[in-house]
Enzyme design. Structure first.
Site, PDB file in Angstrom:
ATOM      1  CE  LYS A  22       6.855   3.428  -0.761  1.00 31.63           C
ATOM      2  NZ  LYS A  22       7.425   4.787  -0.657  1.00 31.63           N
ATOM      3  NE  ARG A  97       6.953   4.399   5.563  1.00 34.24           N
ATOM      4  CZ  ARG A  97       5.943   4.522   4.715  1.00 34.24           C
ATOM      5  NH1 ARG A  97       5.196   3.486   4.401  1.00 34.24           N
ATOM      6  NH2 ARG A  97       5.682   5.681   4.166  1.00 34.24           N
ATOM      7  NE  ARG A 141       2.273  12.324  -2.836  1.00 33.84           N
ATOM      8  CZ  ARG A 141       2.844  11.234  -2.328  1.00 33.84           C
ATOM      9  NH1 ARG A 141       3.212  10.231  -3.095  1.00 33.84           N
ATOM     10  NH2 ARG A 141       3.055  11.158  -1.036  1.00 33.84           N
ATOM     11  NE  ARG A 174      -0.428  11.248   1.493  1.00 36.22           N
ATOM     12  CZ  ARG A 174       0.355  10.204   1.219  1.00 36.22           C
ATOM     13  NH1 ARG A 174       0.065   9.424   0.199  1.00 36.22           N
ATOM     14  NH2 ARG A 174       1.411   9.950   1.926  1.00 36.22           N
ATOM     15  NE  ARG A 185       5.448  11.572   4.233  1.00 37.28           N
ATOM     16  CZ  ARG A 185       4.874  11.619   3.018  1.00 37.28           C
ATOM     17  NH1 ARG A 185       4.567  12.777   2.479  1.00 37.28           N
ATOM     18  NH2 ARG A 185       4.611  10.516   2.370  1.00 37.28           N
TER      19      ARG A 185
HETATM   20  P1  AMP Z   1       2.487   6.395   2.955  1.00 34.57           P
HETATM   21  O1  AMP Z   1       1.099   6.566   2.425  1.00 34.57           O
HETATM   22  O2  AMP Z   1       3.078   5.036   2.623  1.00 34.57           O
HETATM   23  O3  AMP Z   1       3.434   7.524   2.586  1.00 34.57           O
HETATM   24  O4  AMP Z   1       2.367   6.424   4.553  1.00 34.57           O
HETATM   25  C1  AMP Z   1       1.858   7.554   5.219  1.00 34.57           C
HETATM   26  C2  AMP Z   1       2.238   7.487   6.692  1.00 34.57           C
HETATM   27  O5  AMP Z   1       1.674   6.291   7.282  1.00 34.57           O
HETATM   28  C3  AMP Z   1       3.737   7.377   6.977  1.00 34.57           C
HETATM   29  O6  AMP Z   1       4.367   8.643   6.975  1.00 34.57           O
HETATM   30  C4  AMP Z   1       3.721   6.743   8.366  1.00 34.57           C
HETATM   31  O7  AMP Z   1       3.351   7.690   9.346  1.00 34.57           O
HETATM   32  C5  AMP Z   1       2.564   5.755   8.258  1.00 34.57           C
HETATM   33  N1  AMP Z   1       3.017   4.427   7.783  1.00 34.57           N
HETATM   34  C6  AMP Z   1       2.699   3.813   6.591  1.00 34.57           C
HETATM   35  N2  AMP Z   1       3.278   2.608   6.504  1.00 34.57           N
HETATM   36  C7  AMP Z   1       3.982   2.435   7.654  1.00 34.57           C
HETATM   37  C8  AMP Z   1       4.814   1.398   8.149  1.00 34.57           C
HETATM   38  N3  AMP Z   1       5.073   0.283   7.433  1.00 34.57           N
HETATM   39  N4  AMP Z   1       5.371   1.554   9.379  1.00 34.57           N
HETATM   40  C9  AMP Z   1       5.148   2.675  10.103  1.00 34.57           C
HETATM   41  N5  AMP Z   1       4.381   3.702   9.692  1.00 34.57           N
HETATM   42  C10 AMP Z   1       3.799   3.591   8.472  1.00 34.57           C
END
Ligand code: AMP
Length: 234
Positions: A22, A97, A141, A174, A185
């Site tokens: 993404k 999400r 990653r 990360r 996750r």
């Molecule tokens: P990402 O960078 O998109 O993988 O997001 C990292 C973390 O941020 C996720 O594992 C969630 O803990 C939190 N997060 C990001 N976007 C959302 C969302 N739309 N709703 C809830 N938690 C989120």
């Protein structure tokens, strides 16, 4: 070709599990159409870095690989989407999400952001990736803390083990990409985010594409979906 950086594109929503690409594909869309990428993961990480109240609440939740509660997400997303650079459209990466977030976003877009006369409905693109491929992408990653360049030690390794090709910095993993958190996750994705795809599919708004191909092939497919969705600009 129409001037892609002048016309209205509308909201583009990219759905897919962590590691589906993404972030990478969002950057391609940003470059071609000149609309901003809104990554809720990045917004949350910014809040953590700045030590805001939201950041303090989100930090431990994110470190456990869980989803931040919907109510905490709405404020930061609304604030970001009201900014001037979102007027022609934006790419949402990591939001919605949950089905609750999808319903909230529809209601928000109905009433805000776009000039009603030019309003363009969101185009929703789901990136489909094989589970084993996802594991390779996530466990491999790495990023450079100095220049931000992204690597994958399995799929796109640096020339020298764990060091940035550009500046030699030691590459970082990360916090939530640690191997023991990854299956959590992916489970959170399966349980909650799949309902987001169901939500849009039920309305005939979901375009699912095979994201197991090269970055360039997936990008070309995404561009064709966006251009077909909104051929002359809204
Ligand atoms: P990402 O960078 O998109 O993988 O997001 C990292 C973390 O941020 C996720 O594992 C969630 O803990 C939190 N997060 C990001 N976007 C959302 C969302 N739309 N709703 C809830 N938690 C989120």
């Amino acid at each position: 070709m129409a001037n892609e950086t002048a016309r209205n594109i509308g909201p583009v929503i990219l759905l897919g599990p962590p590691g589906a690409g993404k972030g990478t594909q969002s950057k391609q869309i940003v470059d071609r159409y000149g609309i901003p990428q809104i990554s809720t993961g990045d917004l949350l990480r910014d809040n953590i870095a700045q030590g805001t109240a939201l950041g303090l609440q989100a930090r431990s939740i994110m470190a456990r690989g869980e989803l931040v509660p919907d109510e905490l997400m709405y404020g930061i997303v609304a604030t970001r989407l009201r900014e001037a650079d979102c007027k022609r459209g934006f790419v949402l990466d990591g939001f919605p999400r949950t089905s609750g977030q999808a319903g909230w976003l529809d209601a928000f877009l109905e009433t805000e952001v776009f000039d009603k006369s030019k309003k363009c409905p969101p185009v929703v693109i789901q990136l489909l990736v094989d589970y084993n491929q996802l594991l390779l992408r996530l466990t491999g990653r790495r990023s450079c803390p100095t220049c931000g360049r992204l690597y994958n030690i399995h799929l796109q390794p640096p020339l020298v083990n764990e060091s940035c090709d550009v500046d030699g910095s030691k590459l970082l993993i990360r916090e939530d990409d640690r191997e023991e958190l990854i299956s959590g996750r992916l489970n959170a994705y399966e349980q909650q985010t799949r309902r987001v795809a169901d939500y849009y599919r039920a309305q005939g708004r979901l375009v699912a594409i095979n994201a197991d191909r090269s970055v360039g092939e997936v990008t070309a497919h995404i561009f064709s979906v966006i251009d077909e969705h909104c051929p002359g600009g809204c």
